[in-house]
Scaffold this active site. Structure first.
Site, PDB file in Angstrom:
ATOM      1  CG  ASP A   1       6.113 -21.421 -16.588  1.00  9.64           C
ATOM      2  OD1 ASP A   1       6.350 -20.520 -17.401  1.00  9.64           O
ATOM      3  OD2 ASP A   1       5.883 -21.215 -15.392  1.00  9.64           O
TER       4      ASP A   1
ATOM      5  CG  ASP B   1       2.427 -21.684 -17.143  1.00  8.93           C
ATOM      6  OD1 ASP B   1       2.957 -21.403 -18.220  1.00  8.93           O
ATOM      7  OD2 ASP B   1       2.938 -21.451 -16.042  1.00  8.93           O
TER       8      ASP B   1
END
Lengths: 735, 52
Positions: free
Chosen positions: A446, A630
């Site tokens: 990420d 996430d």
């Protein structure tokens, strides 16, 4: 690992007490704050931290645990973890809050201590009985031998009955559920060894296996203890997500405002969201202008300006102005709940991972039982119906094959590897995480908060004239906007002094304006100043001469992000960047990091879908991320890592927590995990080799208690030494 | 062989003393933080009076 083998027989039976334990802990520990301190290392650190915490009003006690690098502070519920973190950071110790229940020391410690107690008792009994056995082996006869056997029985039987209870209980649970696990052959061997020896003692027989029964118990308890220490109570990330829901909502009705529970809100209702509050529902803004912080949901670094007709989602934080929202989905239908559902599914899939120990147990347990049974039938036939003799051989087979080495094979390695990783700043939360980490062949990162530290820095400041830099600083100092604050900080670091301004005024959602020597100057959004907004993140400065200049911003990368990516790529792992941020920001970061594959504007379900695609292509994906957006991806990845600064839900969803600020630990971790996996397989080979030699001897009826004791101890020690080799190897690799 | 009637109980008793010691250390949480304990002896924090 071994515990999944032994406990998995009946997940529900285990889950219930664990859930109860967690609930009890929650009740018990309210007010205790548990902080992780990755940088403490010495006596000075211990007293500095404890002293500092005790000076904070409300803290009644503080105790540092250096082995675990954490501190527990009793606050009586008066303080927030953030207060303590701030105080510790002020004296130079970065701290992170740990989930006080999931990583709670007390529950896990209690279980570990109970096992250590059993281990100590069985060790004591084993040594005493072994002492008496040595006399028997070296030729004690008749009455003396019987006396020694009786004394051994008096020590051994109560100890076995008490100390081996964990195995008996697990075996019983498994049998009741109609399964076979590692604990069934263990329990059977211990039980039969004890029972058979007692029978022989009563009848004045020559061979008693009390020492074997005890050393089995001792070595297996040692394995179980190591296992317990690396295990953490599991907690569901899905629950963490639902905890983010706002329980009460301000509803707008014809009679005015009313505060009602979220459950009463349905699609079509109107709700009011005040500045600073979390948006409780999915909906469309009908009145009001504001900015919302979407960082948790989407990974966008900066607040987003919203107005009438903008769509908002549950979980976003309203920053500046009140908003009236027409509800499109609430409660179970909101995007937050849908995400929680996705996480639940992903977590369920992950729990089905079958570890090496599981696989070994599946082959091992039925094999051993068949072998012992065949030995019994075979010798019954060969000896012409001598049940006692045939039973003796069958018991000897069970004892000899008993998985002493197998029981230690996995926990010893996992303990050594987890300790190694902990020293590198990685906390392994899941027992099978190491095995899964070893299989990784694709890494997904990420961006916001993971590769970048969530801050932005202004780029190309040199393009501004000195005069404009002073002007920009003066304007930026008067704004609370994150971009302005970052700009002011960067300019101050360059030693710029601010220009003198008058009539300074901050326009919410737009920027700051003021007068410099009578002319209008301003710092703010492009549209507000009549400039054309570019692709990336930028703020705009209206100078004294009326020209509008763009000040672009870049994400601030973590110190070792570039090196980490390079190290991962050089070890042959493809790296991908998935971010919810805008295209320009992601492209810029990807270029700076040297990542070729990147995707921007990914919603949480897009990330999860991307991971599923990769998994379908046969990849084992390591996901590194920190945000709410996430969480689904972290839960569905083959193995996942999150930084300690991550949101609770993300940290709970991931298998490994990065305690320090060093991303580089991730590439080390894979190396350690791979060598750990090699050691585990070697240990299985050692255990198998030992069985290949000893089983035929036992089958032929040559096994004596002495041979059993020797074989058992040698193989267990060999396996443990092999596990310790991991320490040395990993240190070499690290150097 | 009469000596055995003494020696065996004595050896069990001595071992039992060690075991009791182990149980005491376990009960008083002396295995919770081995690294910390080895460092704490270096500080002067509670030298004058015991920690409250």
């Amino acid at each position: 690992m071994a515990d999944t083998a032994s406990f998995s027989a009946c997940p529900a039976c285990d889950a219930a007490p664990i859930a109860k334990q967690i609930a009890e802990n929650r009740m018990h520990q309210q007010g205790d704050i548990l902080l992780s301190l990755p940088t403490i290392h010495c006596a000075g650190c211990i007293s500095a931290v404890e002293r500092k915490l005790l000076t904070i009003p409300g803290v009644t006690s503080a105790r540092v645990n250096l082995s675990l690098k954490r501190v527990v502070a009793e606050t009586g519920g008066a303080l927030e973890a953030a207060d303590l973190v701030e105080a510790l950071e002020a004296i130079g110790y970065p701290a992170h809050e740990l989930d006080s229940t999931a990583l709670s020391s007390s529950a896990a410690d209690k279980a570990a201590r109970a096992l250590l107690f059993r281990l100590g008792i069985s060790g004591f009994a084993m040594m005493n009985v072994m002492l008496l056995s040595v006399a028997v082996w070296s030729g004690a006869e008749a009455a003396t031998r019987d006396l020694f056997h009786w004394i051994s029985a008096m020590i051994a039987l109560p100890v076995i009955i008490w100390a081996a209870q964990p195995f008996f209980k697990n075996a019983w649970t498994a049998l009741r559920a109609g399964h076979l696990n590692m604990d069934v052959p263990i329990s059977l061997a211990i039980f039969l060894a004890g029972g058979m020896s007692l029978f022989e003692t009563i009848n004045g027989g020559e061979e008693a296996y009390f020492d074997a029964a005890l050393s089995l118990t001792f070595f297996l308890l040692a394995g179980r203890y190591l296992d317990q220490r690396t295990r953490r109570a599991a907690r569901s990330a899905a629950e963490e997500l639902t905890a983010l829901e706002v329980p009460r909502v301000v509803q707008l009705t014809e009679d005015g405002e009313a505060t009602v529970p979220l459950a009463q809100i349905a699609a079509g209702d109107m709700v009011l969201v005040r500045p600073g509050a979390r948006v409780p529902v999915d909906g469309i803004v009908t009145k009001g202008d504001s900015e919302v912080d979407r960082a948790l949901l989407t990974g966008e670094t900066l607040p987003v300006a919203i107005g009438v007709e903008t769509i908002v989602s549950a979980g976003e934080i309203n920053l500046t102005g009140p908003l009236e929202i027409r509800v499109t989905a609430a409660g179970r239908d909101s995007s937050l709940s849908r995400m929680a559902d996705l996480v639940t599914i992903a977590e369920g899939a992950k729990n089905r991972y079958s570890s090496l120990a599981d696989k070994a147990a599946q082959i091992y347990a039925p094999g051993v039982h068949t072998l012992a049974f065949l030995a019994f039938i075979g010798w019954l036939w060969a000896s012409g119906g001598d049940i006692r003799f045939a039973l003796n051989i069958a018991v000897a087979v069970l004892i000899i094959t008993c998985p002493c080495a197998l029981g230690l094979a996995v926990p010893a390695v996992v303990t050594a590897a987890s300790g190694n990783l902990f020293r590198k700043g990685l906390l392994v939360k899941n027992a099978t995480a190491l095995e899964r980490l070893a299989e990784v062949d694709f890494v997904v990162f990420d961006k916001t908060g993971t590769l970048t530290d969530g801050d932005v820095v202004p780029g190309a400041l040199d393009d501004l004239s000195m005069q404009n830099q002073r002007l920009a600083l003066a304007l930026a100092q008067n704004s609370g906007h994150p971009l302005a604050r970052a700009l002011a900080q960067a300019l101050q670091l360059r030693g710029i002094s601010p220009a003198t301004l008058t009539d300074i005024r901050e326009v919410p959602g737009k920027g700051v304006q003021a007068k410099l020597n009578g002319t209008d100057v301003a710092l703010g959004r492009a549209e507000w100043l009549g400039a054309e907004a570019g692709q990336g993140t930028a703020t705009f400065l209206q100078c004294e001469n009326g020209k509008v200049l763009e000040i672009p911003f870049e994400d601030h990368l973590r110190a070792d992000a570039i090196d980490t990516i390079a190290a991962l790529k050089s070890s042959g792992l493809p790296v991908m960047l998935l971010s919810g941020d805008n295209d320009a920001a992601v492209a810029q970061a990807a270029e700076a990091l040297g990542i070729d594959q990147f995707h921007a504007r990914m919603r949480p379900e897009d990330k999860a879908a991307k991971l599923k695609d990769l998994a379908d292509q046969g990849h084992h994906v390591l996901m590194v991320g920190d945000g709410l957006n996430d969480t689904v991806a972290l839960a569905s990845a083959h193995v996942s890592v999150s930084p300690a600064s991550a949101l609770d839900a993300a940290r709970v969803a991931s298998d490994i927590v990065l305690l320090g600020n060093r991303l580089g630990a991730i590439s080390d971790a894979r190396a350690i995990a791979r060598s750990a996996r090699r050691r585990i397989l070697e240990n299985f080979a050692i255990a198998a080799g030992y069985n290949a030699i000893s089983v035929p001897i036992a089958l032929m009826g040559f096994a004596s208690p002495l041979a059993a004791a020797l074989a058992m101890s040698t193989s267990s020690i060999l396996v443990s030494l092999n596990a310790l080799r991991l320490r040395g190897a990993a240190q070499e690799e690290a150097q | 062989m009469n000596v055995l009637t003494w020696l065996i109980p004595v050896s069990l008793l001595l071992g039992g003393l060690g075991l009791a010691g182990f149980v005491w250390t376990l009960r008083s949480s002396q295995y919770d933080d081995p690294d910390g304990d080895s460092q704490r002896i270096l500080t002067n924090d509670w030298d004058d009076k015991p920690r409250p």
